[in-house]
Design a protein around this motif. Sequence first.
Motif, PDB file in Angstrom:
ATOM      1  N   UNK A 163       0.994  -1.225  -0.157  1.00 36.12           N
ATOM      2  CA  UNK A 163       0.149  -0.008  -0.085  1.00 36.12           C
ATOM      3  C   UNK A 163       0.865   1.318   0.122  1.00 36.12           C
ATOM      4  N   UNK A 164       2.027   1.074   0.553  1.00 37.93           N
ATOM      5  CA  UNK A 164       2.963   2.414   0.678  1.00 37.93           C
ATOM      6  C   UNK A 164       3.486   2.533  -0.681  1.00 37.93           C
ATOM      7  N   UNK A 165       3.895   1.346  -1.261  1.00 36.94           N
ATOM      8  CA  UNK A 165       4.487   1.767  -2.610  1.00 36.94           C
ATOM      9  C   UNK A 165       3.678   1.523  -3.834  1.00 36.94           C
ATOM     10  N   UNK A 166       2.532   0.887  -3.906  1.00 35.29           N
ATOM     11  CA  UNK A 166       1.693   1.010  -4.805  1.00 35.29           C
ATOM     12  C   UNK A 166       0.241   0.978  -4.135  1.00 35.29           C
ATOM     13  N   UNK A 167      -0.447   1.996  -3.871  1.00 32.58           N
ATOM     14  CA  UNK A 167      -1.659   2.212  -3.335  1.00 32.58           C
ATOM     15  C   UNK A 167      -2.757   1.154  -4.022  1.00 32.58           C
ATOM     16  N   UNK A 168      -2.830   1.353  -5.156  1.00 34.61           N
ATOM     17  CA  UNK A 168      -3.838   0.613  -6.023  1.00 34.61           C
ATOM     18  C   UNK A 168      -3.606  -0.778  -5.739  1.00 34.61           C
ATOM     19  N   UNK A 169      -2.547  -1.472  -6.007  1.00 31.59           N
ATOM     20  CA  UNK A 169      -2.194  -2.883  -5.762  1.00 31.59           C
ATOM     21  C   UNK A 169      -2.439  -3.310  -4.287  1.00 31.59           C
ATOM     22  N   UNK A 170      -1.882  -2.328  -3.142  1.00 31.87           N
ATOM     23  CA  UNK A 170      -2.119  -2.590  -1.956  1.00 31.87           C
ATOM     24  C   UNK A 170      -3.821  -2.652  -1.563  1.00 31.87           C
ATOM     25  N   UNK A 171      -4.416  -1.747  -2.306  1.00 32.23           N
ATOM     26  CA  UNK A 171      -5.850  -2.012  -1.811  1.00 32.23           C
ATOM     27  C   UNK A 171      -6.535  -3.077  -2.461  1.00 32.23           C
ATOM     28  N   UNK A 172      -5.954  -3.684  -3.594  1.00 31.30           N
ATOM     29  CA  UNK A 172      -6.613  -4.616  -4.113  1.00 31.30           C
ATOM     30  C   UNK A 172      -6.218  -6.049  -3.403  1.00 31.30           C
ATOM     31  N   UNK A 173      -4.920  -6.013  -3.057  1.00 32.83           N
ATOM     32  CA  UNK A 173      -4.363  -7.075  -1.984  1.00 32.83           C
ATOM     33  C   UNK A 173      -5.270  -7.120  -0.699  1.00 32.83           C
ATOM     34  N   UNK A 174      -5.234  -6.024  -0.220  1.00 33.47           N
ATOM     35  CA  UNK A 174      -6.377  -5.917   1.010  1.00 33.47           C
ATOM     36  C   UNK A 174      -7.713  -6.588   0.944  1.00 33.47           C
ATOM     37  N   UNK A 175      -8.272  -6.142  -0.236  1.00 34.65           N
ATOM     38  CA  UNK A 175      -9.409  -6.652  -0.584  1.00 34.65           C
ATOM     39  C   UNK A 175      -9.588  -8.337  -0.913  1.00 34.65           C
ATOM     40  N   UNK A 176      -8.752  -8.706  -1.664  1.00 34.94           N
ATOM     41  CA  UNK A 176      -8.547  -9.925  -1.757  1.00 34.94           C
ATOM     42  C   UNK A 176      -8.312 -10.852  -0.360  1.00 34.94           C
ATOM     43  N   UNK A 177      -7.387 -10.419   0.227  1.00 33.80           N
ATOM     44  CA  UNK A 177      -7.132 -11.151   1.441  1.00 33.80           C
ATOM     45  C   UNK A 177      -8.469 -11.207   2.663  1.00 33.80           C
ATOM     46  N   UNK A 178      -9.093  -9.847   2.774  1.00 33.89           N
ATOM     47  CA  UNK A 178      -9.967  -9.876   3.712  1.00 33.89           C
ATOM     48  C   UNK A 178     -11.480 -10.019   3.306  1.00 33.89           C
ATOM     49  N   UNK A 179     -11.574 -10.030   2.097  1.00 30.79           N
ATOM     50  CA  UNK A 179     -13.116  -9.961   1.458  1.00 30.79           C
ATOM     51  C   UNK A 179     -14.113 -10.928   2.316  1.00 30.79           C
ATOM     52  N   UNK A 180     -13.492 -12.307   2.359  1.00 28.11           N
ATOM     53  CA  UNK A 180     -14.422 -13.264   2.818  1.00 28.11           C
ATOM     54  C   UNK A 180     -14.931 -13.107   4.650  1.00 28.11           C
ATOM     55  N   UNK A 181     -13.609 -12.335   5.228  1.00 25.08           N
ATOM     56  CA  UNK A 181     -13.679 -12.078   6.653  1.00 25.08           C
ATOM     57  C   UNK A 181     -14.856 -10.932   6.855  1.00 25.08           C
ATOM     58  N   UNK A 182     -14.828  -9.935   5.827  1.00 29.44           N
ATOM     59  CA  UNK A 182     -15.734  -8.724   5.987  1.00 29.44           C
ATOM     60  C   UNK A 182     -17.363  -9.265   5.538  1.00 29.44           C
ATOM     61  N   UNK A 183     -17.165 -10.114   4.403  1.00 24.40           N
ATOM     62  CA  UNK A 183     -18.574 -10.827   4.087  1.00 24.40           C
ATOM     63  C   UNK A 183     -19.238 -11.642   5.224  1.00 24.40           C
ATOM     64  N   UNK A 184     -18.312 -12.305   5.719  1.00 24.58           N
ATOM     65  CA  UNK A 184     -19.034 -13.262   6.904  1.00 24.58           C
ATOM     66  C   UNK A 184     -19.545 -12.322   8.140  1.00 24.58           C
ATOM     67  N   UNK A 185     -18.533 -11.083   8.351  1.00 25.90           N
ATOM     68  CA  UNK A 185     -19.402 -10.227   9.383  1.00 25.90           C
ATOM     69  C   UNK A 185     -20.506  -9.720   8.991  1.00 25.90           C
ATOM     70  N   UNK A 186     -20.722  -9.262   7.903  1.00 22.78           N
ATOM     71  CA  UNK A 186     -21.772  -8.515   7.275  1.00 22.78           C
ATOM     72  C   UNK A 186     -23.013  -9.333   7.205  1.00 22.78           C
ATOM     73  N   UNK A 187     -22.830 -10.634   6.686  1.00 22.69           N
ATOM     74  CA  UNK A 187     -23.954 -11.478   6.564  1.00 22.69           C
ATOM     75  C   UNK A 187     -24.476 -11.902   7.853  1.00 22.69           C
ATOM     76  N   UNK A 188     -23.639 -11.990   9.060  1.00 21.45           N
ATOM     77  CA  UNK A 188     -23.860 -12.376  10.280  1.00 21.45           C
ATOM     78  C   UNK A 188     -24.896 -11.369  10.986  1.00 21.45           C
ATOM     79  N   UNK A 189     -24.658 -10.138  10.726  1.00 28.50           N
ATOM     80  CA  UNK A 189     -25.155  -8.904  11.358  1.00 28.50           C
ATOM     81  C   UNK A 189     -26.513  -8.683  10.575  1.00 28.50           C
ATOM     82  N   UNK A 190     -26.374  -8.731   9.044  1.00 26.38           N
ATOM     83  CA  UNK A 190     -27.491  -8.429   8.301  1.00 26.38           C
ATOM     84  C   UNK A 190     -28.581  -9.472   8.187  1.00 26.38           C
TER      85      UNK A 190
END
Length: 186
Positions: free
Chosen positions: A10-37
């Motif tokens: 994210x420091x070196x290439x924000x766009x690629x860093x954001x993509x990596x963040x999304x890819x790594x944590x998508x399932x985690x955020x989705x599970x939290x969202x489904x559980x609450x919503x």
Amino acid sequence: MTDSEITELMKNSPHQGHRALFDEYYSYVYAISVNILRGPASQEDIEECVIDAFASVIKKLDISSVTALKPFIGTVAKNKAISMRRSLTAKAGIIISIDSEEFREPASDECIDRNAENSVMTELLLQRIKELGEPDSTIIIQKYFYERNAKEIGRMIGMKHATVRMRCARAVKKIRSLLEDSDKEE
């Protein structure tokens, strides 16, 4: 990909860093969202909540000070989902009856007693941890509540990781004796 690799990207290439963040944590955020919503939300609402959570994470994340991304991302996702749930139920004018499934009776009094006892024990444990003083209380909190390793904690508080391990072991022994002493007082 590790959190440190993601933050470095994210420091070196924000766009690629954001993509990596999304890819790594998508399932985690989705599970939290489904559980609450689950219940008042449609599939589109859940997906919108996930996207909002990531947008908020990217907007608020200070990569120079965050060492572990998962707790931060989990908190943001939980808050976004709770906010969306409130909004959806208010819009729909839903009033939840005490007889509905969301307000099921506890399985037994034993469960309530056990939860109350655990709450009191947790409070006592946190008091004893605070009594250790700095940096031991920080080491214990970071190790056992945030699941950070000695290297990460050492970087955070400016100590060698071997020293962190030694202080952690001593602090655990001290907490154990403090808890035993409080048991004897009762």
